[in-house]
Design a protein around this motif. Structure first.
Motif, PDB file in Angstrom:
ATOM      1  N   PHE A  17     -14.101   4.137   0.387  1.00 30.02           N
ATOM      2  CA  PHE A  17     -13.005   4.155  -0.562  1.00 30.02           C
ATOM      3  C   PHE A  17     -12.101   5.354  -0.329  1.00 30.02           C
ATOM      4  CE2 PHE A  17     -16.241   1.605  -2.466  1.00 30.02           C
ATOM      5  CZ  PHE A  17     -15.562   0.630  -3.160  1.00 30.02           C
ATOM      6  N   GLY A  18     -11.497   5.453   0.827  1.00 34.01           N
ATOM      7  CA  GLY A  18     -10.669   6.605   1.154  1.00 34.01           C
ATOM      8  C   GLY A  18      -9.433   6.680   0.299  1.00 34.01           C
ATOM      9  N   ALA A  19      -8.644   7.736   0.506  1.00 39.18           N
ATOM     10  CA  ALA A  19      -7.447   7.945  -0.301  1.00 39.18           C
ATOM     11  C   ALA A  19      -6.478   6.785  -0.125  1.00 39.18           C
ATOM     12  CB  ALA A  19      -6.774   9.250   0.118  1.00 39.18           C
ATOM     13  N   ALA A  20      -6.030   6.215  -1.220  1.00 41.63           N
ATOM     14  CA  ALA A  20      -5.136   5.058  -1.161  1.00 41.63           C
ATOM     15  C   ALA A  20      -3.721   5.476  -1.525  1.00 41.63           C
ATOM     16  CB  ALA A  20      -5.614   3.990  -2.148  1.00 41.63           C
ATOM     17  N   SER A  21      -2.775   4.734  -1.048  1.00 39.04           N
ATOM     18  CA  SER A  21      -1.376   5.006  -1.378  1.00 39.04           C
ATOM     19  C   SER A  21      -1.091   4.520  -2.787  1.00 39.04           C
ATOM     20  CB  SER A  21      -0.466   4.258  -0.394  1.00 39.04           C
ATOM     21  OG  SER A  21      -0.629   2.863  -0.562  1.00 39.04           O
ATOM     22  N   ALA A  22       0.064   4.933  -3.330  1.00 36.03           N
ATOM     23  CA  ALA A  22       0.430   4.497  -4.672  1.00 36.03           C
ATOM     24  C   ALA A  22       0.565   2.981  -4.717  1.00 36.03           C
ATOM     25  CB  ALA A  22       1.751   5.143  -5.095  1.00 36.03           C
ATOM     26  N   ARG A  23       1.021   2.399  -3.610  1.00 35.91           N
ATOM     27  CA  ARG A  23       1.166   0.950  -3.562  1.00 35.91           C
ATOM     28  C   ARG A  23      -0.202   0.287  -3.617  1.00 35.91           C
ATOM     29  NH1 ARG A  23       0.573  -2.714   0.190  1.00 35.91           N
ATOM     30  NH2 ARG A  23       0.250  -1.164   1.820  1.00 35.91           N
ATOM     31  N   MET A  67     -13.853  11.480  -3.744  1.00 33.30           N
ATOM     32  CA  MET A  67     -13.808  11.959  -5.118  1.00 33.30           C
ATOM     33  C   MET A  67     -12.570  11.538  -5.904  1.00 33.30           C
ATOM     34  SD  MET A  67     -16.665  13.315  -5.849  1.00 33.30           S
ATOM     35  CE  MET A  67     -17.515  12.207  -4.707  1.00 33.30           C
ATOM     36  N   PRO A  68     -11.392  11.437  -5.278  1.00 36.08           N
ATOM     37  CA  PRO A  68     -10.227  11.005  -6.061  1.00 36.08           C
ATOM     38  C   PRO A  68     -10.376   9.597  -6.644  1.00 36.08           C
ATOM     39  CG  PRO A  68      -9.517  12.070  -4.041  1.00 36.08           C
ATOM     40  CD  PRO A  68     -10.996  11.872  -3.919  1.00 36.08           C
ATOM     41  N   HIS A  69     -11.333   8.823  -6.147  1.00 33.81           N
ATOM     42  CA  HIS A  69     -11.506   7.457  -6.615  1.00 33.81           C
ATOM     43  C   HIS A  69     -12.692   7.295  -7.551  1.00 33.81           C
ATOM     44  CE1 HIS A  69      -8.377   5.922  -3.966  1.00 33.81           C
ATOM     45  NE2 HIS A  69      -8.837   6.790  -3.100  1.00 33.81           N
ATOM     46  N   VAL A  70     -13.235   8.411  -8.028  1.00 36.10           N
ATOM     47  CA  VAL A  70     -14.379   8.383  -8.929  1.00 36.10           C
ATOM     48  C   VAL A  70     -14.001   9.052 -10.246  1.00 36.10           C
ATOM     49  CG1 VAL A  70     -16.759   9.156  -9.283  1.00 36.10           C
ATOM     50  CG2 VAL A  70     -15.998   8.463  -6.995  1.00 36.10           C
ATOM     51  N   ASN A  71     -14.320   8.392 -11.364  1.00 38.91           N
ATOM     52  CA  ASN A  71     -14.173   9.026 -12.670  1.00 38.91           C
ATOM     53  C   ASN A  71     -15.423   9.883 -12.855  1.00 38.91           C
ATOM     54  OD1 ASN A  71     -14.180   9.806 -15.358  1.00 38.91           O
ATOM     55  ND2 ASN A  71     -13.355   7.861 -16.089  1.00 38.91           N
ATOM     56  N   PHE A  72     -15.332  11.126 -12.392  1.00 39.92           N
ATOM     57  CA  PHE A  72     -16.536  11.933 -12.315  1.00 39.92           C
ATOM     58  C   PHE A  72     -17.024  12.395 -13.673  1.00 39.92           C
ATOM     59  CE2 PHE A  72     -19.575  14.715 -10.372  1.00 39.92           C
ATOM     60  CZ  PHE A  72     -19.907  13.975  -9.258  1.00 39.92           C
ATOM     61  N   GLN A  73     -16.119  12.609 -14.599  1.00 44.21           N
ATOM     62  CA  GLN A  73     -16.560  13.008 -15.936  1.00 44.21           C
ATOM     63  C   GLN A  73     -17.352  11.884 -16.591  1.00 44.21           C
ATOM     64  OE1 GLN A  73     -13.638  14.757 -18.532  1.00 44.21           O
ATOM     65  NE2 GLN A  73     -14.851  14.346 -20.365  1.00 44.21           N
ATOM     66  N   ASP A 157      -2.121   2.777 -13.472  1.00 43.47           N
ATOM     67  CA  ASP A 157      -1.893   1.638 -12.587  1.00 43.47           C
ATOM     68  C   ASP A 157      -2.985   1.502 -11.518  1.00 43.47           C
ATOM     69  OD1 ASP A 157       0.463   0.902 -13.861  1.00 43.47           O
ATOM     70  OD2 ASP A 157       1.686   2.220 -12.600  1.00 43.47           O
ATOM     71  N   GLY A 158      -3.958   2.411 -11.547  1.00 43.54           N
ATOM     72  CA  GLY A 158      -4.985   2.391 -10.518  1.00 43.54           C
ATOM     73  C   GLY A 158      -6.364   2.105 -11.082  1.00 43.54           C
ATOM     74  N   TRP A 159      -7.367   2.287 -10.233  1.00 42.95           N
ATOM     75  CA  TRP A 159      -8.749   2.012 -10.610  1.00 42.95           C
ATOM     76  C   TRP A 159      -9.644   3.174 -10.217  1.00 42.95           C
ATOM     77  CZ3 TRP A 159     -10.051  -2.336 -13.353  1.00 42.95           C
ATOM     78  CH2 TRP A 159      -9.058  -3.331 -13.421  1.00 42.95           C
ATOM     79  N   LYS A 160     -10.689   3.407 -11.019  1.00 44.47           N
ATOM     80  CA  LYS A 160     -11.663   4.457 -10.735  1.00 44.47           C
ATOM     81  C   LYS A 160     -13.074   3.861 -10.767  1.00 44.47           C
ATOM     82  CE  LYS A 160      -8.995   8.271 -10.852  1.00 44.47           C
ATOM     83  NZ  LYS A 160      -8.928   9.309  -9.807  1.00 44.47           N
ATOM     84  N   ILE A 161     -13.891   4.304  -9.831  1.00 46.71           N
ATOM     85  CA  ILE A 161     -15.295   3.896  -9.802  1.00 46.71           C
ATOM     86  C   ILE A 161     -16.069   4.766 -10.775  1.00 46.71           C
ATOM     87  CG2 ILE A 161     -17.357   3.742  -8.343  1.00 46.71           C
ATOM     88  CD1 ILE A 161     -15.345   3.734  -5.931  1.00 46.71           C
TER      89      ILE A 161
END
Length: 204
Positions: A17-23, A67-73, A157-161
């Protein structure tokens, strides 16, 4: 042995799940996973430092791309369970920091194992308009296919694991059991100390 396999397969696939673009962030969750996982797998295969097991390079890669794609809290509070509300803000911060280091190093240790795996999506139940979804995937490579289910929540507008299921075991639930035992025996500070000790030993 099972937990080792759990960590290996979870880490190897979550790293896709690498860094994704805004699109890409605006895509449906299953489409996002497919696109990003493919892009990152290709970059991993082309990175000689990662293949050679350069741990610092791998840790930097994990921190930047996963980490940017995980809701770590949410992941940490869920793992700590009911004790989270009893923790002070400072304790919550330390728990989150140490838990992050633990998982980043776990991912990093398994990243070098990623070679020729591919990810196949399974039909997603529900809708991308739902606030939370489960995306089911199958990782195929050497050996038997590995079934993986991801829980994601919509954030803007995005998603978090915030959780992942490997072979019938949810990661957060698995940590919650061990964390509860440590807190029950030694309190919240005891868990923080245990995590810090484990992370220090790994750095050594």
């Amino acid at each position: 042995m099972f937990l080792r396999r759990l960590a290996l397969f979870f880490s190897a696939t979550l790293l896709m799940f690498g860094a994704a673009s805004a699109r890409a962030d605006a895509q449906a969750p299953d489409a996002l996973i497919k696109q990003v996982s493919t892009d990152v797998l290709e970059s991993l295969k082309a990175d000689k430092s990662v293949k050679a097991g350069d741990l610092q390079k791998i840790i930097a890669l994990v921190d930047a791309k996963v980490m940017p794609h995980v809701n770590f809290q949410r992941m940490t509070s869920s793992a700590v369970g009911r004790y989270w509300r009893q923790a002070t803000p400072e304790q919550q911060k330390r728990l989150q920091d140490e838990f992050k280091v633990l998982l980043v190093r776990t991912y990093s240790g398994a990243l070098a194992q990623v070679k020729d795996q591919t990810v196949q999506l399974k039909p997603m139940r529900g809708s991308a308009a739902d606030p939370e979804v489960v995306v089911k995937t199958e990782v195929r490579g050497q050996g038997d296919p590995i079934q993986l289910d991801y829980r994601l929540e919509k954030v803007g507008d995005g998603w978090k694991i915030y959780d992942v299921n490997v072979m019938g075991v949810w990661l957060v639930e698995n940590y919650r059991n061990s964390f509860a035992q440590e807190i029950g025996a030694n309190g919240i500070d005891g868990l923080i100390g245990k995590l810090a000790e484990r992370n220090k030993a790994a750095r050594g």
